[in-house]
Write a protein that holds these residues in place. Structure first.
Motif, PDB file in Angstrom:
ATOM      1  N   LEU A  63      23.377  31.891 -41.290  1.00  0.00           N
ATOM      2  CA  LEU A  63      23.262  31.624 -39.894  1.00  0.00           C
ATOM      3  C   LEU A  63      24.298  30.582 -39.499  1.00  0.00           C
ATOM      4  O   LEU A  63      25.050  29.756 -40.319  1.00  0.00           O
ATOM      5  CB  LEU A  63      21.952  30.951 -39.673  1.00  0.00           C
ATOM      6  N   CYS A  65      26.572  28.628 -35.647  1.00  0.00           N
ATOM      7  CA  CYS A  65      27.079  28.781 -34.380  1.00  0.00           C
ATOM      8  C   CYS A  65      28.427  29.540 -34.521  1.00  0.00           C
ATOM      9  O   CYS A  65      29.049  29.725 -35.493  1.00  0.00           O
ATOM     10  CB  CYS A  65      27.381  27.280 -33.810  1.00  0.00           C
ATOM     11  N   LEU A 115      23.711  38.305 -25.915  1.00  0.00           N
ATOM     12  CA  LEU A 115      23.240  39.001 -27.069  1.00  0.00           C
ATOM     13  C   LEU A 115      23.159  40.412 -26.554  1.00  0.00           C
ATOM     14  O   LEU A 115      22.493  40.752 -25.542  1.00  0.00           O
ATOM     15  CB  LEU A 115      22.250  38.509 -27.507  1.00  0.00           C
ATOM     16  N   GLY A 144      25.379  36.909 -38.864  1.00  0.00           N
ATOM     17  CA  GLY A 144      25.108  37.322 -37.412  1.00  0.00           C
ATOM     18  C   GLY A 144      24.025  38.054 -37.243  1.00  0.00           C
ATOM     19  O   GLY A 144      23.704  38.517 -36.249  1.00  0.00           O
ATOM     20  N   ARG A 147      19.620  37.143 -35.022  1.00  0.00           N
ATOM     21  CA  ARG A 147      20.042  36.053 -34.139  1.00  0.00           C
ATOM     22  C   ARG A 147      18.915  36.038 -33.110  1.00  0.00           C
ATOM     23  O   ARG A 147      19.089  34.996 -32.197  1.00  0.00           O
ATOM     24  CB  ARG A 147      20.913  36.809 -33.411  1.00  0.00           C
ATOM     25  N   THR A 148      17.842  36.589 -33.128  1.00  0.00           N
ATOM     26  CA  THR A 148      16.695  36.144 -32.394  1.00  0.00           C
ATOM     27  C   THR A 148      15.469  36.296 -33.436  1.00  0.00           C
ATOM     28  O   THR A 148      15.533  36.781 -34.274  1.00  0.00           O
ATOM     29  CB  THR A 148      16.412  37.311 -31.176  1.00  0.00           C
ATOM     30  N   ARG A 236      28.141  31.497 -25.326  1.00  0.00           N
ATOM     31  CA  ARG A 236      27.651  32.047 -26.520  1.00  0.00           C
ATOM     32  C   ARG A 236      27.160  30.744 -27.353  1.00  0.00           C
ATOM     33  O   ARG A 236      26.103  30.939 -28.168  1.00  0.00           O
ATOM     34  CB  ARG A 236      28.857  32.411 -27.602  1.00  0.00           C
ATOM     35  N   TYR A 240      23.192  30.597 -28.471  1.00  0.00           N
ATOM     36  CA  TYR A 240      22.884  30.400 -29.836  1.00  0.00           C
ATOM     37  C   TYR A 240      21.685  29.422 -29.862  1.00  0.00           C
ATOM     38  O   TYR A 240      20.774  29.270 -30.566  1.00  0.00           O
ATOM     39  CB  TYR A 240      24.215  29.722 -30.639  1.00  0.00           C
ATOM     40  N   SER A 244      18.918  31.365 -31.304  1.00  0.00           N
ATOM     41  CA  SER A 244      19.263  31.548 -32.506  1.00  0.00           C
ATOM     42  C   SER A 244      18.704  30.232 -33.302  1.00  0.00           C
ATOM     43  O   SER A 244      18.475  30.576 -34.587  1.00  0.00           O
ATOM     44  CB  SER A 244      20.579  31.869 -32.781  1.00  0.00           C
TER      45      SER A 244
END
Ligand SMILES: Nc1ncnc2c1ncn2[C@@H]1O[C@H](COP(=O)(O)OP(=O)(O)O)[C@@H](O)[C@H]1O
Length: 290
Positions: A63, A65, A115, A144, A147-148, A236, A240, A244
């Motif tokens: 994980l 940024c 996303l 990546g 991400r959710t 982004r 994030y 994320s």
């Protein structure tokens, strides 16, 4: 709209194999009748045993940024461990380049820094796992993904992730690093022309990172990702933090998160990362055996 369904672990107790994970991911999507043909319908009643982590290759997640270096460190570790590096950003870019049916839709999303939907990303990942399975791959580092929270829940439902490495860097450095990213259009190599030199502030130490320059024969072929513009990178980073960062808490609460503050560029960070992963010995043994 296709709806995502939550898989229960007992229903997917088969997920020691890549094939099992792939099939269960595929079945986590309730498909519309005209959905992509590569996502097979799958009966959830498969009963292969879950493998003990010591009897299989590692299943890790990276994980962090945009711009933090997930791809760089994940791919180095994969080379070291002999496992596939599966980056969903690469899968998205491959689909974009293929001018397939999703290409136009994806380009609008990615170029705004948004996303891609959970449904699409799981289809792409599922297809990638299927291709890997055909080649006999086992173990992986996912970069990546998830991400959710939804993606994390689905992944947690279908397999045992051993470890989640959370790479961290100051946000002003992340922006500079994203803007400095370059790819060789011929060999696909990743480079960075940014020369980072930030002063310490609020008790945090300063940091220097030398550029990662390409060899002379790549120099004239460098391209920049279309989503590495200042406006899109900022978006982004915002996304994030919104979507994320909760994934970090998801894994933290399960005791799987390893926080890693990058101490500098690759020369400083790589040995330290190996050390915290207890792989420093492993690298020495591999080099001695080579
Ligand atoms: N797991 C995911 N879920 C949704 N969208 C994704 C996912 N992985 C990649 N993408 C899409 O692909 C783009 C590029 O991803 P990536 O190369 O991982 O970029 P970053 O440098 O932002 O980490 C993302 O901005 C997003 O649009």
């Amino acid at each position: 709209m296709a709806a995502l369904t939550r898989l229960s672990k007992p229903a997917c107790s088969a997920f020691s194999s890549i094939n099992g994970i792939r099939r269960c991911l595929a079945s986590a999507i309730a498909l519309e009748p005209n959905g992509p043909s590569y996502v097979p319908p799958f009966a959830l009643s498969s009963n292969l045993p879950r493998k003990d982590p010591k009897d299989r290759n590692v299943q890790w997640v990276f994980l962090g940024c945009p711009g933090v270096g997930k791809g760089t460190y994940a791919s180095r570790l994969c080379n070291l461990l002999g496992i596939p590096h599966i980056a969903t950003g690469d899968l998205v870019r491959e689909e974009l380049a293929s001018s397939g049916p999703l290409s136009q839709q994806l380009s609008e999303i990615v170029n705004k820094g948004k996303l891609v939907s959970d449904e699409i990303i799981i289809r792409l990942l599922s297809k990638r796992l299927e291709a890997g399975e055909a080649k006999g791959e086992s173990g992986f580092i996912l970069d990546g993904f998830p991400r959710t929270i939804k993606q994390a829940e689905i992944l947690e439902g279908v397999t045992d992730i051993d470890l989640v490495v959370n790479l961290k860097l100051r946000e002003d450095i992340l922006l500079e690093k994203c803007l400095g990213r370059r790819i060789c259009s011929q060999c696909g190599g990743n480079f960075n022309v940014a020369s980072i030199n930030v002063k310490g502030e609020n008790g945090k130490p300063g940091m220097s990172m030398a550029p990662l320059l390409p060899p002379p024969h790549c120099m004239s072929k460098l391209i920049t990702r279309s989503d590495d513009t200042e406006v899109v990178v900022k978006e982004r980073l915002r996304i994030y933090n919104e979507k994320s960062q909760p994934v970090e808490d998801f894994y933290r609460s399960r005791g799987k998160l390893l926080e890693f503050d990058l101490p500098g560029g690759i020369p400083e960070s790589w040995p330290k990362l190996l050390q915290v992963l207890s792989l420093d010995d492993y690298e020495e043994k591999q080099s001695a055996a080579a």
